[in-house]
Design a protein around this motif. Sequence first.
Motif, PDB file in Angstrom:
ATOM      1  N   ILE A  31       0.564  -1.154   0.140  1.00 36.50           N
ATOM      2  CA  ILE A  31       0.521   0.334   0.176  1.00 36.50           C
ATOM      3  C   ILE A  31       1.017   0.517   0.079  1.00 36.50           C
ATOM      4  O   ILE A  31       2.016   1.921   1.538  1.00 36.50           O
ATOM      5  CB  ILE A  31      -0.975  -0.377   1.423  1.00 36.50           C
ATOM      6  N   GLY A  32       0.929   2.408  -1.110  1.00 36.16           N
ATOM      7  CA  GLY A  32       1.348   2.985  -1.147  1.00 36.16           C
ATOM      8  C   GLY A  32       2.502   3.412  -2.253  1.00 36.16           C
ATOM      9  O   GLY A  32       3.521   2.268  -2.974  1.00 36.16           O
ATOM     10  N   GLY A  33       2.773   3.893  -3.276  1.00 40.76           N
ATOM     11  CA  GLY A  33       3.636   4.272  -4.515  1.00 40.76           C
ATOM     12  C   GLY A  33       5.093   5.070  -4.545  1.00 40.76           C
ATOM     13  O   GLY A  33       4.244   5.969  -5.755  1.00 40.76           O
ATOM     14  N   GLY A  34       4.799   5.277  -3.159  1.00 45.05           N
ATOM     15  CA  GLY A  34       6.174   6.930  -3.143  1.00 45.05           C
ATOM     16  C   GLY A  34       7.477   5.778  -3.432  1.00 45.05           C
ATOM     17  O   GLY A  34       7.759   4.610  -3.396  1.00 45.05           O
ATOM     18  N   TYR A  35       8.619   6.254  -2.840  1.00 48.52           N
ATOM     19  CA  TYR A  35       9.698   6.007  -2.902  1.00 48.52           C
ATOM     20  C   TYR A  35       9.514   3.920  -2.404  1.00 48.52           C
ATOM     21  O   TYR A  35      10.206   3.343  -2.500  1.00 48.52           O
ATOM     22  CB  TYR A  35      10.384   6.364  -2.282  1.00 48.52           C
ATOM     23  N   THR A  36       9.606   4.559  -0.790  1.00 48.96           N
ATOM     24  CA  THR A  36       9.172   3.615   0.240  1.00 48.96           C
ATOM     25  C   THR A  36       8.887   2.064  -0.573  1.00 48.96           C
ATOM     26  O   THR A  36       9.314   0.893  -0.901  1.00 48.96           O
ATOM     27  CB  THR A  36       8.486   3.148   1.033  1.00 48.96           C
ATOM     28  N   GLY A  37       7.309   2.114  -1.174  1.00 47.78           N
ATOM     29  CA  GLY A  37       6.846   1.066  -1.979  1.00 47.78           C
ATOM     30  C   GLY A  37       6.939   0.530  -3.428  1.00 47.78           C
ATOM     31  O   GLY A  37       7.563  -0.735  -3.294  1.00 47.78           O
ATOM     32  N   LEU A  38       7.967   1.376  -3.834  1.00 49.56           N
ATOM     33  CA  LEU A  38       8.321   1.121  -4.976  1.00 49.56           C
ATOM     34  C   LEU A  38       9.792   0.393  -5.083  1.00 49.56           C
ATOM     35  O   LEU A  38      10.164  -0.459  -5.579  1.00 49.56           O
ATOM     36  CB  LEU A  38       8.716   1.960  -6.458  1.00 49.56           C
ATOM     37  N   SER A  39      10.456   1.282  -4.545  1.00 45.84           N
ATOM     38  CA  SER A  39      11.165   0.487  -3.510  1.00 45.84           C
ATOM     39  C   SER A  39      11.463  -0.884  -3.565  1.00 45.84           C
ATOM     40  O   SER A  39      12.402  -1.634  -4.282  1.00 45.84           O
ATOM     41  CB  SER A  39      12.433   1.154  -2.777  1.00 45.84           C
ATOM     42  N   ALA A  40      10.781  -1.066  -2.948  1.00 46.66           N
ATOM     43  CA  ALA A  40       9.990  -2.884  -1.542  1.00 46.66           C
ATOM     44  C   ALA A  40       9.886  -3.488  -3.139  1.00 46.66           C
ATOM     45  O   ALA A  40      10.127  -4.372  -3.162  1.00 46.66           O
ATOM     46  CB  ALA A  40       8.617  -2.328  -0.557  1.00 46.66           C
ATOM     47  N   ALA A  41       8.781  -2.803  -4.188  1.00 41.82           N
ATOM     48  CA  ALA A  41       8.240  -3.628  -5.750  1.00 41.82           C
ATOM     49  C   ALA A  41       9.684  -4.268  -5.542  1.00 41.82           C
ATOM     50  O   ALA A  41       9.803  -4.860  -6.514  1.00 41.82           O
ATOM     51  CB  ALA A  41       6.968  -2.924  -5.921  1.00 41.82           C
ATOM     52  N   TYR A  42      10.718  -3.504  -6.740  1.00 40.23           N
ATOM     53  CA  TYR A  42      11.762  -3.303  -6.642  1.00 40.23           C
ATOM     54  C   TYR A  42      12.144  -4.287  -6.905  1.00 40.23           C
ATOM     55  O   TYR A  42      13.297  -5.391  -7.201  1.00 40.23           O
ATOM     56  CB  TYR A  42      12.243  -2.174  -7.052  1.00 40.23           C
ATOM     57  N   HIS A  43      12.833  -4.477  -5.550  1.00 41.28           N
ATOM     58  CA  HIS A  43      13.725  -5.191  -5.000  1.00 41.28           C
ATOM     59  C   HIS A  43      13.128  -6.705  -4.353  1.00 41.28           C
ATOM     60  O   HIS A  43      13.396  -7.920  -4.630  1.00 41.28           O
ATOM     61  CB  HIS A  43      14.760  -4.575  -3.666  1.00 41.28           C
ATOM     62  N   LEU A  44      11.699  -6.666  -4.420  1.00 43.64           N
ATOM     63  CA  LEU A  44      11.635  -8.087  -4.550  1.00 43.64           C
ATOM     64  C   LEU A  44      11.103  -8.868  -6.160  1.00 43.64           C
ATOM     65  O   LEU A  44      11.176 -10.106  -5.876  1.00 43.64           O
ATOM     66  CB  LEU A  44       9.713  -7.649  -3.860  1.00 43.64           C
ATOM     67  N   VAL A 232       2.419  -4.971   3.177  1.00 43.14           N
ATOM     68  CA  VAL A 232       3.334  -3.682   3.386  1.00 43.14           C
ATOM     69  C   VAL A 232       3.217  -2.275   3.460  1.00 43.14           C
ATOM     70  O   VAL A 232       1.922  -2.010   2.086  1.00 43.14           O
ATOM     71  CB  VAL A 232       4.810  -4.132   2.114  1.00 43.14           C
ATOM     72  N   ILE A 233       2.864  -2.155   4.334  1.00 43.91           N
ATOM     73  CA  ILE A 233       1.946  -0.213   4.423  1.00 43.91           C
ATOM     74  C   ILE A 233       3.289   0.178   4.735  1.00 43.91           C
ATOM     75  O   ILE A 233       4.372   0.748   5.116  1.00 43.91           O
ATOM     76  CB  ILE A 233       1.316  -0.373   5.474  1.00 43.91           C
ATOM     77  N   ALA A 234       3.352   1.525   3.154  1.00 40.71           N
ATOM     78  CA  ALA A 234       4.253   2.444   2.633  1.00 40.71           C
ATOM     79  C   ALA A 234       3.746   3.538   2.575  1.00 40.71           C
ATOM     80  O   ALA A 234       3.779   4.384   2.368  1.00 40.71           O
ATOM     81  CB  ALA A 234       5.093   2.078   2.134  1.00 40.71           C
ATOM     82  N   THR A 235       3.081   4.358   3.142  1.00 42.75           N
ATOM     83  CA  THR A 235       1.712   5.466   3.440  1.00 42.75           C
ATOM     84  C   THR A 235       2.635   6.202   3.471  1.00 42.75           C
ATOM     85  O   THR A 235       2.756   7.605   3.710  1.00 42.75           O
ATOM     86  CB  THR A 235       0.968   5.509   3.437  1.00 42.75           C
ATOM     87  N   ASN A 236       3.567   6.844   5.148  1.00 40.66           N
ATOM     88  CA  ASN A 236       4.364   7.334   5.344  1.00 40.66           C
ATOM     89  C   ASN A 236       3.697   9.021   6.084  1.00 40.66           C
ATOM     90  O   ASN A 236       2.706   8.149   6.502  1.00 40.66           O
ATOM     91  CB  ASN A 236       5.397   8.175   4.681  1.00 40.66           C
ATOM     92  N   GLY A 237       3.681  10.382   5.805  1.00 36.40           N
ATOM     93  CA  GLY A 237       3.222  11.309   6.089  1.00 36.40           C
ATOM     94  C   GLY A 237       1.595  11.198   5.681  1.00 36.40           C
ATOM     95  O   GLY A 237       0.812  12.015   6.422  1.00 36.40           O
ATOM     96  N   TYR A 238       1.062  10.127   4.701  1.00 38.20           N
ATOM     97  CA  TYR A 238       0.002  10.261   4.077  1.00 38.20           C
ATOM     98  C   TYR A 238      -0.966   9.141   4.574  1.00 38.20           C
ATOM     99  O   TYR A 238      -2.168   8.479   3.899  1.00 38.20           O
ATOM    100  CB  TYR A 238       0.196  10.177   2.459  1.00 38.20           C
ATOM    101  N   ALA A 239      -0.016   8.316   5.750  1.00 36.59           N
ATOM    102  CA  ALA A 239      -1.339   7.406   6.225  1.00 36.59           C
ATOM    103  C   ALA A 239      -2.415   7.752   7.062  1.00 36.59           C
ATOM    104  O   ALA A 239      -3.105   8.536   7.223  1.00 36.59           O
ATOM    105  CB  ALA A 239      -0.530   6.908   7.607  1.00 36.59           C
TER     106      ALA A 239
END
Length: 425
Positions: A31-44, A232-239
């Motif tokens: 959940i979340g398409g910012g740097y954290t979520g995108l990087s998690a998906a990329y490395h997975l 994975v929840i990767a929403t940061n300040g937009y939780a």
Amino acid sequence: MKPLSMWEATSNHRKDRPHLQGDTHCDVVIIGGGYTGLSAAYHLQKKNVKAIIVEKWQAGQGASGRNGGEVLTGYIGSMEAWEKKKGLESAKMMWQLSLDSIHLIEDIINKHQIRCDFKRNGDLFAAYKPGHMDALKRDQEYMARVMNYHDIKIVEKEDLPSEMNTSFYQGGRIDYGSAHFHPLNYALGLAEAVEEMGGIIYENSPAIKIERNSGKVTVTTPEGRVIADELVIATNGYADDVNPTIKKSVIPIESIMISTEPLPEELAEDIIKNDRAIHDTKRLLYYFRRTSDHRLAFGGSGRASSKRDQKNLFHQLHQGMLKVFPQLKGVRVEYQWGGKVGFTKEMIPYMGRLEDGTYFGFGYCGHGAAMSSLFGKMIADHITNEGLEDNPLMIDQLKPIPFHSHHAKAVGILKFYKKLQDAIS
């Protein structure tokens, strides 16, 4: 004045992506398409673990596409202060992770030829008061002696014209390890890299419910569901309310930015000589830099209680820019925008796993442009049982910040602001 961000206005082509419809399955739903979520998906996906991202808006539309693009070493506060809080070995690991985060970004950009104007020209931490120079000098000595880091240089006030054409500051320090980039273009490029690796991104697909049953997790959006093994929840300040524990553990702080019209190249190169990312020691700090099309992007605090207050804050930010660079009087401000920066109670990023198995990473405290890509990778590593042992940024249990009533939240945020100002001054 144009209402969209300057980064959006000057970005590369943004792909149209579908929203989720019907049921789909994967190994990990994010959940979340910012740097954290995108990087998690990329490395997975690099590990042949199928990842699907559900994004409330569009990839990179939150803080990842709105920040100042300053990819900085370190954390909020000095490493000497973090040694006192965490111990020497943990502080050394934290520092190395901050360096690793920038190396990782550079490697991804180079591998996928992401056009985002990445430059590793260092950052300049500008001293607002003469007394602040003492702290910067102490930090340089500590970093060389204890952290064996020698890429920091002190700039005395008389030498500051070699860096900036301003009399506003009393000197500063350069850290040659930092960088800057076009933040949205990096996010867009990372999103395309995820898709090249086989990952799927659904946009305009807000997560509205999470359920766990029979060893599976189901994330429901308005028109579909993702059924996966891990979340994975990767929403940061937009939780939001989809996970109250995470929402109550992150403090969203408003930050605003303005951008000038393109300046004459000679003027742009004169005000910031060496194209560094700049931030200062003011209690309510300024951060600013040149862009590749010779604008000045200038940011600061954006805390406001009404649209009228917000308008005043943009005006005050413009006046602040003119105090730093009075030679820009008469230059048109073409864009103004804002966004949320995620902070934690301890002023340090959090990553870990909730009791129900949900992985998370958030609270970058103004250093997300650097740290969030690494957090995505570390989350992916933990999912595949390859994570760092004794990671000093792992947290065993999230403790929600007790902002329960509206009044308590208001009072609590005011207290937090004072703590934040003390930490960065």
